[in-house]
Design a protein around this motif. Structure first.
Motif, PDB file in Angstrom:
ATOM      1  N   TRP A  37       0.795  -0.965   0.067  1.00 43.26           N
ATOM      2  CA  TRP A  37       0.101  -0.019   0.288  1.00 43.26           C
ATOM      3  C   TRP A  37       0.420   1.541  -0.092  1.00 43.26           C
ATOM      4  CZ3 TRP A  37      -1.261   4.440   3.045  1.00 43.26           C
ATOM      5  CH2 TRP A  37      -2.484   4.757   3.276  1.00 43.26           C
ATOM      6  N   GLN A  69      -4.332 -11.654  -2.983  1.00 49.40           N
ATOM      7  CA  GLN A  69      -5.205 -10.805  -2.583  1.00 49.40           C
ATOM      8  C   GLN A  69      -4.922  -9.715  -2.972  1.00 49.40           C
ATOM      9  OE1 GLN A  69      -8.049 -10.375   0.923  1.00 49.40           O
ATOM     10  NE2 GLN A  69      -6.824 -12.459   1.373  1.00 49.40           N
TER      11      GLN A  69
ATOM     12  N   ALA B  81      -3.338   2.447   5.517  1.00 48.76           N
ATOM     13  CA  ALA B  81      -3.476   0.789   5.351  1.00 48.76           C
ATOM     14  C   ALA B  81      -4.643   0.273   4.871  1.00 48.76           C
ATOM     15  CB  ALA B  81      -2.278   0.598   4.977  1.00 48.76           C
ATOM     16  N   ARG B  82      -4.406  -0.201   6.648  1.00 47.12           N
ATOM     17  CA  ARG B  82      -5.533  -1.242   6.754  1.00 47.12           C
ATOM     18  C   ARG B  82      -6.987  -0.599   6.380  1.00 47.12           C
ATOM     19  NH1 ARG B  82      -5.202  -5.138  10.401  1.00 47.12           N
ATOM     20  NH2 ARG B  82      -3.646  -5.837  10.489  1.00 47.12           N
ATOM     21  N   ASP B  84      -8.463   1.599   4.417  1.00 46.81           N
ATOM     22  CA  ASP B  84      -8.159   1.557   3.132  1.00 46.81           C
ATOM     23  C   ASP B  84      -7.970   0.207   2.339  1.00 46.81           C
ATOM     24  OD1 ASP B  84      -8.537   3.035   0.761  1.00 46.81           O
ATOM     25  OD2 ASP B  84      -6.530   2.902   0.306  1.00 46.81           O
ATOM     26  N   LEU B  85      -7.693  -0.465   2.588  1.00 50.10           N
ATOM     27  CA  LEU B  85      -7.744  -2.126   2.253  1.00 50.10           C
ATOM     28  C   LEU B  85      -8.659  -3.207   2.133  1.00 50.10           C
ATOM     29  CD1 LEU B  85      -3.626  -2.800   2.604  1.00 50.10           C
ATOM     30  CD2 LEU B  85      -4.724  -2.905   0.604  1.00 50.10           C
ATOM     31  N   ARG B  88     -11.247  -1.598   0.728  1.00 50.12           N
ATOM     32  CA  ARG B  88     -11.370  -2.238  -1.166  1.00 50.12           C
ATOM     33  C   ARG B  88     -11.557  -4.109  -0.899  1.00 50.12           C
ATOM     34  NH1 ARG B  88      -7.107   0.226  -4.893  1.00 50.12           N
ATOM     35  NH2 ARG B  88      -7.176   2.484  -3.730  1.00 50.12           N
ATOM     36  N   GLY B  89     -11.542  -4.523  -0.127  1.00 51.63           N
ATOM     37  CA  GLY B  89     -11.951  -5.780   0.236  1.00 51.63           C
ATOM     38  C   GLY B  89     -10.982  -6.904   0.495  1.00 51.63           C
ATOM     39  N   LEU B  90      -9.514  -6.544   0.943  1.00 47.13           N
ATOM     40  CA  LEU B  90      -8.780  -7.411   1.722  1.00 47.13           C
ATOM     41  C   LEU B  90      -8.969  -8.599   2.851  1.00 47.13           C
ATOM     42  CD1 LEU B  90      -4.999  -8.040   0.317  1.00 47.13           C
ATOM     43  CD2 LEU B  90      -5.559  -6.771   2.591  1.00 47.13           C
ATOM     44  N   THR B  91      -8.316  -9.521   3.334  1.00 48.66           N
ATOM     45  CA  THR B  91      -9.239  -9.816   4.064  1.00 48.66           C
ATOM     46  C   THR B  91      -7.864 -10.091   4.955  1.00 48.66           C
ATOM     47  OG1 THR B  91      -9.590 -12.372   3.739  1.00 48.66           O
ATOM     48  CG2 THR B  91     -11.478 -11.245   3.641  1.00 48.66           C
TER      49      THR B  91
END
Lengths: 252, 92
Positions: A37, A69, B81-82, B84-85, B88-91
């Motif tokens: 990121w 992912q 970042a956590r 935002d991610l 966006r669908g990040l697990t």
């Protein structure tokens, strides 16, 4: 602060230049999304061409799954996955990553967040400024520094660095750091020549670079010691460092 | 030439000079005060180097900058970042 002096140099060629960031990972499930990121944030803002190559050495914690992912989110052109079956060492990870790198510059850094991507644009500026073959991040100059080191750790690092400077005169102030930018062909040649492992590998790269008359630029960096996971500097690391130092002393 | 060879060459050169002067191998018959200086010179040099090494490392340890601000900035960016991610669908 980065100097803007050389900013005009090579600007015409910017569109031809591409930076491949190599991220060797082992059990970095927590850190990998953050580092990616941050890379995209800073490299995207700077408008350079870039790609991120993740080389995971079969981490049991599912680092590769997280990497997939991230690839889905950011696209296959930006994030490339080049996993390997098991832990095979840093040198071979760079070779493996480079085989698939399309950039003419390679950035290598740790994926554990101790190296902040915000410095990469400064590395690039520095490289253009002097057309350096290598730009190395340094904790020991200018605004550089560390976070999360106790006195003992500082004494060991500074002592080891002093001894190394005296014995090898390598022409760079931070030898064991691994946050660097290389011209691709330079990194290729260096990796072929280097045989050491661990901390000593990074040191050998700089020493061999000196031997081959490559030019080295330096950029001060702040080093924030591992946020998640454990930092390693025990007796066995010190012994292997000493062995490596003596080997380089006798052979270079 | 390897660094080891450079060091050995320098040591041999200095050692030869010291032997020549302190045992007067060339018959230069240096004045007595000079000879009294040359004889313990290697020990003096070692002591001076030791002091220099300790002072340098001590100074560098004391002036190694603690990047509190960089650590704080990173912590903030990790949270950002956590968020935002995840969006966006990040697990994780």
């Amino acid at each position: 602060m980065a100097s803007r002096r050389g900013a005009g140099l090579g600007q015409a060629g910017d569109s031809l230049e591409k930076y491949s960031v190599l991220l060797p990972t082992y059990n970095e499930r927590e850190n990998l999304p953050i580092i990616v990121w941050l890379l995209i944030k800073y490299l995207g803002e700077s408008e350079y061409n870039y790609e991120i190559i993740i080389i995971d050495d079969g981490s049991p914690d599912g680092t590769l799954e997280v990497a997939k992912q991230l690839q889905n989110i950011y696209g296959k052109d930006t994030i490339l996955l080049r996993p390997r079956e098991k832990k095979l060492g840093l040198g071979t990870a760079y070779v493996h990553g480079m085989q698939h790198a399309t950039g003419n510059f390679i950035v290598i850094m740790d994926a554990d967040l101790s190296h902040h991507p915000k410095f990469i644009p400064e590395f690039i500026r520095k490289q253009k400024e002097g057309n350096f073959d290598i730009v190395s991040g340094t904790r020991y100059k200018g605004n550089g520094g560390v976070y999360g080191w106790d006195l003992k750790r500082k004494i060991i690092s500074r002592g080891a660095n002093f001894l190394t400077q005296i014995l090898l005169r390598p022409g760079a102030s931070d030898l064991t750091g691994s946050f660097r930018l290389y011209k691709k062909d330079v990194l290729q040649k260096l990796v072929e020549k280097c045989v050491s492992k661990g901390y000593v590998f990074q040191m050998e790269m700089i020493v061999r670079a000196r031997q081959l008359n490559y030019s080295i630029g330096e950029v001060p960096i702040s080093f924030v010691d591992r946020v998640y996971g454990e930092s390693k500097l025990g007796g066995s690391e010190i012994i292997s460092f000493a062995k490596g130092l003596l080997t380089l002393f006798a052979t270079t | 030439m390897t660094k080891l060879m450079e060091w050995l060459a320098a040591a041999a050169l200095l050692g030869a000079a010291w032997l020549t002067l302190s045992f007067d191998l060339l018959g230069l018959s240096l004045p007595e005060p000079w000879r009294r200086l040359v004889w313990p010179l290697p020990v003096y040099l070692l002591l001076i180097f030791g002091c220099y090494a300790l002072a340098t490392v001590g100074f560098r340890v004391a002036t190694l900058r603690d990047c509190e601000d960089a650590a704080r900035e990173l912590q903030e960016q990790i949270r950002e970042a956590r968020k935002d991610l995840s969006r966006r669908g990040l697990t994780f």
